[in-house]
Scaffold this active site. Structure first.
Site, PDB file in Angstrom:
ATOM      1  N   ASN A  92     -45.306  98.999 -69.648  1.00 26.34           N
ATOM      2  CA  ASN A  92     -45.831 100.337 -69.392  1.00 26.34           C
ATOM      3  C   ASN A  92     -47.344 100.416 -69.488  1.00 26.34           C
ATOM      4  O   ASN A  92     -47.978 101.195 -68.768  1.00 26.34           O
ATOM      5  CB  ASN A  92     -45.208 101.341 -70.362  1.00 26.34           C
ATOM      6  N   GLY A 128     -34.284 111.792 -66.515  1.00 23.10           N
ATOM      7  CA  GLY A 128     -33.286 112.742 -66.993  1.00 23.10           C
ATOM      8  C   GLY A 128     -32.133 112.900 -66.019  1.00 23.10           C
ATOM      9  O   GLY A 128     -30.957 112.916 -66.415  1.00 23.10           O
ATOM     10  N   ASN A 150     -41.260 107.341 -72.893  1.00 22.07           N
ATOM     11  CA  ASN A 150     -42.015 106.105 -73.019  1.00 22.07           C
ATOM     12  C   ASN A 150     -42.692 106.007 -74.382  1.00 22.07           C
ATOM     13  O   ASN A 150     -42.913 107.016 -75.058  1.00 22.07           O
ATOM     14  CB  ASN A 150     -43.079 106.026 -71.924  1.00 22.07           C
ATOM     15  N   LYS A 171     -41.028  96.544 -74.126  1.00 30.90           N
ATOM     16  CA  LYS A 171     -41.085  97.422 -72.948  1.00 30.90           C
ATOM     17  C   LYS A 171     -42.469  98.038 -72.797  1.00 30.90           C
ATOM     18  O   LYS A 171     -42.964  98.226 -71.676  1.00 30.90           O
ATOM     19  CB  LYS A 171     -40.028  98.523 -73.081  1.00 30.90           C
ATOM     20  N   ALA A 231     -36.966 112.310 -62.973  1.00 29.07           N
ATOM     21  CA  ALA A 231     -36.238 111.158 -62.451  1.00 29.07           C
ATOM     22  C   ALA A 231     -35.324 110.519 -63.498  1.00 29.07           C
ATOM     23  O   ALA A 231     -34.143 110.263 -63.236  1.00 29.07           O
ATOM     24  CB  ALA A 231     -37.237 110.131 -61.926  1.00 29.07           C
ATOM     25  N   GLU A 274     -49.603 110.319 -68.517  1.00 26.75           N
ATOM     26  CA  GLU A 274     -48.987 109.978 -69.808  1.00 26.75           C
ATOM     27  C   GLU A 274     -49.643 108.745 -70.415  1.00 26.75           C
ATOM     28  O   GLU A 274     -48.972 107.772 -70.742  1.00 26.75           O
ATOM     29  CB  GLU A 274     -47.486 109.750 -69.588  1.00 26.75           C
ATOM     30  N   SER A 305     -44.335 106.199 -62.859  1.00 31.96           N
ATOM     31  CA  SER A 305     -44.473 107.635 -63.099  1.00 31.96           C
ATOM     32  C   SER A 305     -45.941 108.041 -63.157  1.00 31.96           C
ATOM     33  O   SER A 305     -46.305 109.131 -62.698  1.00 31.96           O
ATOM     34  CB  SER A 305     -43.763 108.023 -64.399  1.00 31.96           C
TER      35      SER A 305
END
Length: 303
Positions: A187, A19, A104, A183, A17, A265, A253
């Site tokens: 996440n 990229g 990330n 950020k 998504a 991740e 994600s």
């Protein structure tokens, strides 16, 4: 010195998504796009925003030896897949190439450095909320005022201007470390909490989930400060407001990966907080708890 003319090829290493979305901005200004490897071959990318779709042709290559000229490479694989694209990273490692790391976490340059000796590594902080719907296709949702933050140096400024011309909202930051840690606050909350609950990002508006998120962030603010980031409690509050204002239907994600049975991740996110806390002798019980829960999900999905 690297250049960024509109004829310079863009190599996507990780056509997910993020990229695809970044590549679309380069394609909009005339850059030829090359997709490096991947399980699925496609001849065009399609980005849908606000119900309107745009498409651009792409070249798909399957052998790293086919990358024979300087490129601007977008590294957008998940952090835990970096080793798997080592051959592609080495293929773009040219003294005139630029490697834009759109992953990330707060360890971007260190993660890529083992594979890059000559190219210019440019870390970034990505704010886009994008959902990949099929190979080469994604739905883009923008949140806040900035889509991508880049370093405030010559190469970062050139990339920012190029992307801005392609309608990507960019900023250049003198203190990218603080921006990256800020950020990370979003996440380490939205990703695991949506993966654990199975709900989309609107779960962050639930009062009890919001309280848990604030505890996660409070620990990370202390860790980030110890690591040299100029974080304050206000960064955490701004992160919460941002999370609670994302467009309806937004996802993460990690939630998508859990639903699809893919590896999660978590190591580059919560794992990074715990590792940094250990280096500085800081106790982070809530982050350790979240890390254990998400790792248990991962172990169950793999079993």
């Amino acid at each position: 010195m690297t250049t960024h003319s509109n004829s310079r090829p863009i190599a996507i290493i990780g056509a997910g998504a993020i990229g695809l979305s970044l590549a679309s901005a380069f394609a909009r200004t005339g850059h030829p796009i090359t997709v490096c490897g991947g399980r699925n071959s496609f001849g065009r990318i399609e980005i849908t925003e606000n119900g309107i779709s745009e498409t651009w042709p792409v070249r798909h290559v399957t052998d790293p030896a086919e990358i024979v000229e300087p490129v601007t490479a977008i590294v957008a694989v998940k952090a835990h897949h970096t080793d798997a694209v080592a051959d592609w990273l080495r293929a773009v490692d040219h003294s005139e190439s630029t490697v834009l790391v759109a992953q990330n976490g707060v360890e971007l340059s260190d993660r890529i450095a083992p594979y890059i000796a000559a190219a210019q590594i440019v870390p970034s902080v990505v704010y886009l909320n994008v959902e990949r719907t099929a190979p080469g296709r994604a739905v883009l949702r923008r949140v806040g005022d900035v889509d991508l933050a880049l370093p405030d140096d010559e190469v970062g400024a050139a990339l920012a201007a190029d992307l801005r011309a392609g309608l990507m909202r960019t900023s250049t930051e003198a203190d990218l470390k603080t921006v990256a840690w800020s950020k990370l606050l979003t996440n380490i909350t939205a990703n695991p909490l949506t993966a654990l609950t199975g709900r989309r990002a609107d779960v962050m508006r639930d009062p009890e989930i919001g309280n848990i998120a604030r505890q996660i962030m409070a620990e990370a603010v202390v860790v980030g400060r110890a690591d040299g980031a100029a974080l304050t409690d206000q960064h955490a509050e701004r992160a919460m407001r941002w999370l609670q204002s994302v467009p309806e239907g937004s996802t993460t994600s990690m939630r998508q990966d859990r639903l699809a049975g893919r590896p999660l991740e978590f190591d580059a996110l919560t794992g990074a907080v715990v590792r940094t806390a250990e280096r500085h002798g800081i106790d982070v019980p809530v982050n350790r708890f979240v890390l254990a829960l998400v790792a248990a999900i991962q172990a169950e999905d793999i079993a």
